[in-house]
Design an enzyme around this catalytic site. Structure first.
Site, short mmCIF file in Angstrom:
data_model
loop_
_atom_site.label_atom_id
_atom_site.label_comp_id
_atom_site.label_asym_id
_atom_site.label_seq_id
_atom_site.Cartn_x
_atom_site.Cartn_y
_atom_site.Cartn_z
N ASP A 290 -13.23 7.85 -7.83
CA ASP A 290 -13.99 8.59 -7.54
C ASP A 290 -14.02 9.55 -6.94
O ASP A 290 -14.46 11.04 -6.97
CB ASP A 290 -14.35 7.89 -6.76
CG ASP A 290 -14.59 7.84 -4.79
OD1 ASP A 290 -12.30 7.78 -5.31
OD2 ASP A 290 -14.48 7.64 -4.48
N ASP B 271 -5.69 8.30 -1.06
CA ASP B 271 -5.46 7.33 0.01
C ASP B 271 -4.74 8.16 0.95
O ASP B 271 -2.95 8.66 0.14
CB ASP B 271 -5.72 6.23 -0.26
CG ASP B 271 -6.84 5.21 -0.84
OD1 ASP B 271 -7.99 5.55 -0.64
OD2 ASP B 271 -6.21 5.37 -1.93
N GLU C 68 1.08 -1.17 0.22
CA GLU C 68 0.23 -0.12 -0.16
C GLU C 68 0.87 1.08 -0.35
O GLU C 68 1.07 1.79 -1.03
CB GLU C 68 -0.76 0.27 1.52
CG GLU C 68 -2.54 -1.17 1.67
CD GLU C 68 -3.64 -1.04 0.67
OE1 GLU C 68 -3.17 0.64 -0.37
OE2 GLU C 68 -3.73 -1.27 -0.39
N ASN D 132 -8.00 8.36 -7.13
CA ASN D 132 -8.87 7.25 -7.14
C ASN D 132 -9.98 7.95 -8.76
O ASN D 132 -10.51 8.52 -8.71
CB ASN D 132 -10.04 6.82 -6.20
CG ASN D 132 -8.63 6.35 -4.79
OD1 ASN D 132 -7.08 5.68 -5.25
ND2 ASN D 132 -8.50 6.64 -4.02
N ASN E 175 -8.39 5.48 3.00
CA ASN E 175 -9.28 6.13 2.05
C ASN E 175 -10.03 7.28 2.37
O ASN E 175 -10.71 7.50 3.48
CB ASN E 175 -10.23 5.67 1.77
CG ASN E 175 -11.04 6.42 -0.46
OD1 ASN E 175 -12.53 7.17 0.37
ND2 ASN E 175 -10.09 6.45 -1.00
N SER F 266 -11.26 10.70 -4.89
CA SER F 266 -10.69 10.55 -3.39
C SER F 266 -9.77 10.23 -3.13
O SER F 266 -9.22 10.02 -4.28
CB SER F 266 -11.63 9.74 -2.59
OG SER F 266 -11.23 8.13 -3.48
#
Length: 139
Positions: free
Chosen positions: A63, A67, A49, A61, A74, A65
């Site tokens: 949408d 991370d 990650e 991302n 998120n 958003s």
């Protein structure tokens, strides 16, 4: 505005840390996130990650958003970055500093609700593997 955002991200990055694998495994166990027997799963997750970097910022991302931090938490659901939810009750920028207390608390909440399936890094790289070997030399 963009210039201010870049300055803020640089300030957070200056307070970020890159963990060594065993150092992080021991800290996650001592903070109660995991047991020694499950630590390999978390180490594999974090490796894929964030590459062990507390200051990691992923996205955008699909949408829109982002991370944040070690666990790539998120901001649509879990932290406060102007999104509709903040289930962990933490500012997203706090997930990108060198203090992982709030990251661990939030990751534990996510895990308790969704298990490791909340993280694509774990699904794509760790699921179905014996990850204990990643931490065998840490204890």
């Amino acid at each position: 505005m963009l210039k201010l955002a870049v300055v803020l991200l640089m300030a957070v990055a200056a307070n970020a840390k890159t963990y060594e694998k065993c150092e992080l495994a021991r800290e996650l166990v001592s903070r109660g996130l995991t047991s020694r027997s499950q630590a390999g799963e978390w180490i594999c997750l974090v490796q894929h990650e964030s590459s062990f970097r507390t200051g990691a910022l992923g996205g955008p991302n699909g949408d829109g958003s982002y991370d944040h931090g070690l666990f790539q938490i998120n901001d649509y659901y879990w932290c406060d970055n102007g999104g509709p939810y903040n289930d962990c009750g933490v500012s997203c920028s706090n997930l990108r500093d060198n203090s992982i207390a709030d990251d661990v608390r939030c990751a534990k909440m996510i895990y308790n609700r969704h298990g490791f399936n909340a993280w694509y890094g774990w699904i794509n790289h760790c699921q179905g593997h014996n990850n204990a070997h990643l931490v065998n030399s840490c204890w």
